[in-house]
Design an enzyme around this catalytic site. Structure first.
Site, PDB file in Angstrom:
ATOM      1  N   THR A  17       0.806  -1.222   0.000  1.00 31.06           N
ATOM      2  CA  THR A  17       0.000   0.000   0.000  1.00 31.06           C
ATOM      3  C   THR A  17       0.841   1.274   0.000  1.00 31.06           C
ATOM      4  O   THR A  17       0.494   2.259  -0.660  1.00 31.06           O
ATOM      5  CB  THR A  17      -0.909  -0.002   1.251  1.00 31.06           C
ATOM      6  OG1 THR A  17      -1.691  -1.178   1.211  1.00 31.06           O
ATOM      7  CG2 THR A  17      -1.815   1.198   1.303  1.00 31.06           C
ATOM      8  N   ASP A  61       1.929  -7.157  -4.106  1.00 24.84           N
ATOM      9  CA  ASP A  61       1.164  -7.133  -2.863  1.00 24.84           C
ATOM     10  C   ASP A  61       1.867  -8.152  -1.968  1.00 24.84           C
ATOM     11  O   ASP A  61       2.253  -9.220  -2.444  1.00 24.84           O
ATOM     12  CB  ASP A  61      -0.280  -7.573  -3.138  1.00 24.84           C
ATOM     13  CG  ASP A  61      -1.158  -7.468  -1.905  1.00 24.84           C
ATOM     14  OD1 ASP A  61      -2.060  -6.630  -1.889  1.00 24.84           O
ATOM     15  OD2 ASP A  61      -0.941  -8.268  -0.957  1.00 24.84           O
ATOM     16  N   SER A  62       2.034  -7.856  -0.695  1.00 22.41           N
ATOM     17  CA  SER A  62       2.870  -8.748   0.116  1.00 22.41           C
ATOM     18  C   SER A  62       2.227 -10.112   0.343  1.00 22.41           C
ATOM     19  O   SER A  62       2.881 -11.027   0.830  1.00 22.41           O
ATOM     20  CB  SER A  62       3.266  -8.090   1.433  1.00 22.41           C
ATOM     21  OG  SER A  62       2.231  -8.157   2.366  1.00 22.41           O
ATOM     22  N   SER A  63       0.951 -10.281  -0.019  1.00 21.78           N
ATOM     23  CA  SER A  63       0.362 -11.630   0.024  1.00 21.78           C
ATOM     24  C   SER A  63       1.087 -12.547  -0.956  1.00 21.78           C
ATOM     25  O   SER A  63       1.033 -13.766  -0.827  1.00 21.78           O
ATOM     26  CB  SER A  63      -1.118 -11.587  -0.346  1.00 21.78           C
ATOM     27  OG  SER A  63      -1.788 -10.716   0.511  1.00 21.78           O
ATOM     28  N   THR A  93       2.082  -4.657   4.536  1.00 24.28           N
ATOM     29  CA  THR A  93       2.058  -5.029   5.956  1.00 24.28           C
ATOM     30  C   THR A  93       1.660  -6.489   6.182  1.00 24.28           C
ATOM     31  O   THR A  93       2.028  -7.074   7.202  1.00 24.28           O
ATOM     32  CB  THR A  93       1.075  -4.131   6.734  1.00 24.28           C
ATOM     33  OG1 THR A  93      -0.199  -4.168   6.085  1.00 24.28           O
ATOM     34  CG2 THR A  93       1.572  -2.711   6.816  1.00 24.28           C
ATOM     35  N   ASP A  94       0.907  -7.075   5.236  1.00 27.18           N
ATOM     36  CA  ASP A  94       0.324  -8.396   5.500  1.00 27.18           C
ATOM     37  C   ASP A  94       1.350  -9.463   5.859  1.00 27.18           C
ATOM     38  O   ASP A  94       1.123 -10.256   6.769  1.00 27.18           O
ATOM     39  CB  ASP A  94      -0.504  -8.860   4.288  1.00 27.18           C
ATOM     40  CG  ASP A  94      -1.770  -8.032   4.113  1.00 27.18           C
ATOM     41  OD1 ASP A  94      -2.102  -7.269   5.040  1.00 27.18           O
ATOM     42  OD2 ASP A  94      -2.425  -8.142   3.053  1.00 27.18           O
ATOM     43  N   THR A 170       4.415  -9.265  15.046  1.00 29.05           N
ATOM     44  CA  THR A 170       3.250  -9.869  14.395  1.00 29.05           C
ATOM     45  C   THR A 170       2.289  -8.764  13.993  1.00 29.05           C
ATOM     46  O   THR A 170       2.148  -7.782  14.728  1.00 29.05           O
ATOM     47  CB  THR A 170       2.528 -10.795  15.415  1.00 29.05           C
ATOM     48  OG1 THR A 170       3.452 -11.800  15.814  1.00 29.05           O
ATOM     49  CG2 THR A 170       1.303 -11.453  14.843  1.00 29.05           C
ATOM     50  N   GLN A 282      -0.948 -20.917  21.330  1.00 30.90           N
ATOM     51  CA  GLN A 282      -1.931 -20.070  20.641  1.00 30.90           C
ATOM     52  C   GLN A 282      -2.057 -18.707  21.332  1.00 30.90           C
ATOM     53  O   GLN A 282      -2.646 -17.780  20.770  1.00 30.90           O
ATOM     54  CB  GLN A 282      -3.295 -20.771  20.609  1.00 30.90           C
ATOM     55  CG  GLN A 282      -3.299 -21.991  19.707  1.00 30.90           C
ATOM     56  CD  GLN A 282      -4.601 -22.760  19.737  1.00 30.90           C
ATOM     57  OE1 GLN A 282      -5.671 -22.192  19.914  1.00 30.90           O
ATOM     58  NE2 GLN A 282      -4.513 -24.067  19.558  1.00 30.90           N
ATOM     59  N   CYS A 283      -1.523 -18.597  22.547  1.00 26.06           N
ATOM     60  CA  CYS A 283      -1.530 -17.296  23.231  1.00 26.06           C
ATOM     61  C   CYS A 283      -0.420 -16.429  22.638  1.00 26.06           C
ATOM     62  O   CYS A 283       0.670 -16.916  22.374  1.00 26.06           O
ATOM     63  CB  CYS A 283      -1.236 -17.458  24.721  1.00 26.06           C
ATOM     64  SG  CYS A 283      -2.400 -18.509  25.572  1.00 26.06           S
TER      65      CYS A 283
HETATM   66  N1  ASP Z   1      -2.294  -6.083   1.054  1.00 24.39           N
HETATM   67  C1  ASP Z   1      -1.265  -5.106   1.297  1.00 24.39           C
HETATM   68  C2  ASP Z   1       0.057  -5.826   1.349  1.00 24.39           C
HETATM   69  O1  ASP Z   1       0.378  -6.437   2.323  1.00 24.39           O
HETATM   70  C3  ASP Z   1      -1.539  -4.371   2.562  1.00 24.39           C
HETATM   71  C4  ASP Z   1      -0.466  -3.367   2.902  1.00 24.39           C
HETATM   72  O2  ASP Z   1       0.331  -2.969   2.107  1.00 24.39           O
HETATM   73  O3  ASP Z   1      -0.433  -2.964   4.042  1.00 24.39           O
HETATM   74  O4  ASP Z   1       0.788  -5.756   0.374  1.00 24.39           O
END
Ligand code: ASP
Length: 348
Positions: A17, A61-63, A93-94, A170, A282-283
């Site tokens: 983003t 996109d970081s996905s 951020t993802d 995280t 999981q905590c």
């Molecule tokens: N979907 C975006 C990514 O991780 C979200 C972001 O940039 O924060 O690439």
């Protein structure tokens, strides 16, 4: 302005983003050309710092982040290591915490800052958090002690005023600017009017040691989360998967699992076959202590090892890194007990 003696930072734009800008014709968000960076963030011209940039082509996109792109980042940093005082990676951020964790293992003997940052709103938008994050990340990446060594010689995430150790971090919020947390390790610095560093918590490194870049990884790993009602056939099938090398088992509380004989048997059979099973809670906060309850003890007997207070991102990338380097099961068991890059609360 003559910037002859000023520090230099390499800004690596992977995507996400932060690097987007609204196309005035279509209204859609598009990745902007980094050659235009200075136009969009004129504040950078006022920096007492040389800034060069490198852009992923195409930005992602970081996905879509994957280990081969971590290796590309390692290569870019290694090739430019002697030319720059620090590195800032702009990243979605993802999956930022996965990349930060992976790099912390892949850049052995790192003695310069590698600061990942991004934003929740594109840098071209009025209310963006991107400018602030970018500018402070550059300042941190170029900060030096009077003796010329880096103030933060490690892989970190800087987001919304806080500098966090990358392999302790995280993503916890998809909405607020305050998107990241380090639950089990203190904040390394806070940016207010001044940037206040918590020197005691920043990694001590030896700048006389050369950087050792690592590129190999093995992705035959999986995360399994326990839940009430978990089924035998599903777990057994996963654990019998050919080529499976390691499992991150997300257990309850301080590392506990239900007392179901089939589960313990299935885990035991897998560890006997050489599959590494690491217990993580999981905590979000706290430490795995399997010896505390009978429900944890049975896991030790099944050959499961502790992930201590690791994040899921750190434990997974540490396993990929060690398996990729051909370490034996015995060596991996040993190394999981050691902090390689500050990822667990344990003496190294
Ligand atoms: N979907 C975006 C990514 O991780 C979200 C972001 O940039 O924060 O690439």
């Amino acid at each position: 302005m003559n910037k002859g003696h000023f520090p230099s930072v390499l800004l690596i734009y992977t995507g996400g983003t932060i690097g987007m800008i609204k196309n005035p014709n279509t209204g859609a968000l598009e990745a902007f050309n980094f050659d235009q960076l200075l136009e969009n963030v004129p504040e950078l011209k006022r920096f007492n710092c040389h800034i060069s940039s490198y852009q992923f082509n195409p930005p992602i996109d970081s996905s879509d982040m994957k280990p081969s792109l971590w290796a590309e980042l390692v290569k870019i940093i290694t090739d430019n290591y002697n030319k720059f005082d620090g590195f800032v990676i702009l990243h979605g951020t993802d999956t930022m915490a996965y990349t930060a964790s992976a790099l912390s293992f892949m850049l052995e003997n790192l003695s310069k800052p590698v600061i990942l940052t991004g934003s929740q709103l594109p840098i071209g938008m009025l209310r963006t958090d991107g400018k602030e994050n970018l500018i402070t990340a550059i300042e941190i990446a170029s900060a030096k002690h009077p003796d010329g060594t880096a103030v933060v010689p490690e892989v970190c995430i800087f987001f919304e005023n806080q500098l966090l150790r990358g392999n302790r971090t995280t993503k916890i919020n998809a909405e607020n600017f305050n998107a990241f947390r380090s639950y089990n390790y203190p904040v390394l610095a806070t940016a207010g009017i001044h940037i206040k560093y918590n020197y005691n918590y920043i990694r001590k490194t030896d700048p006389s040691k050369s950087l050792i870049p690592h590129y190999a990884y093995d992705t035959n790993v999986i995360i399994l989360t326990l839940f009430p009602g978990i089924q035998e056939n599903l777990i057994s099938n996963v654990l019998r998967t050919p080529h499976l090398r390691a499992v991150v088992l997300k257990t309850y509380g301080s590392g506990n699992a239900p007392r179901m004989p089939w589960l313990i048997q299935a885990l035991k059979k897998a560890t006997e076959r050489g599959v590494i099973i690491v217990n993580i809670s999981q905590c979000a906060t706290g430490m795995v202590e399997m010896e505390r309850y009978e429900t944890g003890l049975q896991l030790i007997e099944a050959g499961v090892i502790s992930g201590y207070d690791s994040t899921i991102e750190a434990i997974l990338t540490k396993l990929m890194y060690m398996l990729g380097h051909g370490k034996s099961v015995h060596d991996i068991h040993h190394l999981m007990n050691i902090s390689l890059a500050g990822e667990i609360t344990k003496d190294s």
